[in-house]
Design an enzyme around this catalytic site. Structure first.
Site, PDB file in Angstrom:
ATOM      1  CG  ASP A   1      -0.600  -0.732  -9.626  1.00  0.00           C
ATOM      2  OD1 ASP A   1       0.550  -1.183  -9.735  1.00  0.00           O
ATOM      3  OD2 ASP A   1      -1.312  -0.001 -10.618  1.00  0.00           O
TER       4      ASP A   1
ATOM      5  CD  GLU B   1       0.260   8.025  -4.206  1.00  0.00           C
ATOM      6  OE1 GLU B   1       1.467   7.937  -3.972  1.00  0.00           O
ATOM      7  OE2 GLU B   1      -0.334   7.159  -5.050  1.00  0.00           O
TER       8      GLU B   1
ATOM      9  CG  ASP C   1       3.270   2.549   4.292  1.00  0.00           C
ATOM     10  OD1 ASP C   1       3.173   2.004   3.486  1.00  0.00           O
ATOM     11  OD2 ASP C   1       3.853   1.966   5.475  1.00  0.00           O
TER      12      ASP C   1
END
Length: 224
Positions: A143, A93, A125
């Site tokens: 996603d 995240e 990242d």
């Protein structure tokens, strides 16, 4: 109708744009400008991202899965529901506040999944993490945008380029699968997947699962 209340804002690292967390009653929304990136009422296609990938890799030992984007935790919850006890799940995240929201105002949505012993949270990242790994994962689930383009941050474009897809392929074990969520079809992305050597399928799913909702797209790309 209850009004939306803005709970928090978070700057996207390296970009400067802001995510906004909003709540209306028991409903949550994460916004990027005028774009709603996710809503707590709609989870079916995010859950399918995990379950479809698991179907491709089920039966393996010590399965390793990378999820790009924590969001509201729907993909992680679905993955943990089907993965065995010896599996490992890394969630990458980029925005630290999203992890804080998962432990704070949205804790009920996440249902303790961040504390599952199978889970590692990587704040950073996902693209850089993918590029640093070789034959490390049985599945990579992305996603982080509304499709195969850098909506959340322009540098995410590299994830969906030929170079980025080759990096994902290298990070997967033999027979591993790259699973990518999108709000809409993208025939050019399907071509790129196949051009780098993936066996790629397009799967139409509904935003709210069996209850219907908007049609979303998931690419299931298997490393040959």
């Amino acid at each position: 109708m209850l009004p939306w209340i803005e709970l928090d804002r978070a700057t996207i690292p390296g970009d400067g744009d802001e995510l906004r967390l909003k709540q209306r009653g028991q409903e949550f929304s994460i916004m990027l400008g005028s774009n709603e990136l996710m809503n707590s009422r709609l989870s079916g296609s995010e859950e399918a991202l995990a379950t479809l990938a698991h179907e491709r890799i089920a039966g393996g030992k010590n399965l390793s899965m990378l999820i790009g984007g924590l969001g509201m935790g729907f993909t992680l919850r679905a993955a943990l529901a089907v993965l065995p006890g010896d599996a490992r799940v890394t969630v990458a995240e980029l925005v630290p506040a999203v992890v804080d929201w998962a432990r704070g105002p949205m804790a009920e949505l996440h249902k303790g999944t961040l504390d599952d012993p199978r889970v590692d949270i990587h704040v950073g990242d996902v693209g850089a993490l993918i590029r640093s790994k070789k034959a490390a994962y049985d599945a990579i689930l992305l996603d982080v945008d509304n499709g195969p383009d850098g909506l959340t941050r322009p540098s995410n474009d590299s994830l969906y380029s030929h170079t980025g897809l080759r990096a994902a392929q290298a990070a997967l074990r033999a027979g591993g699968v790259l699973s990518v969520w999108s709000s809409a079809p993208d025939s050019a992305f399907t071509r790129r997947l196949r051009e780098v050597g993936f066996a790629a399928d397009e799967v139409n799913v509904r935003a709210n699962g069996k209850r219907g909702g908007a049609r979303h797209m998931i690419w299931m790309a298997t490393k040959r």
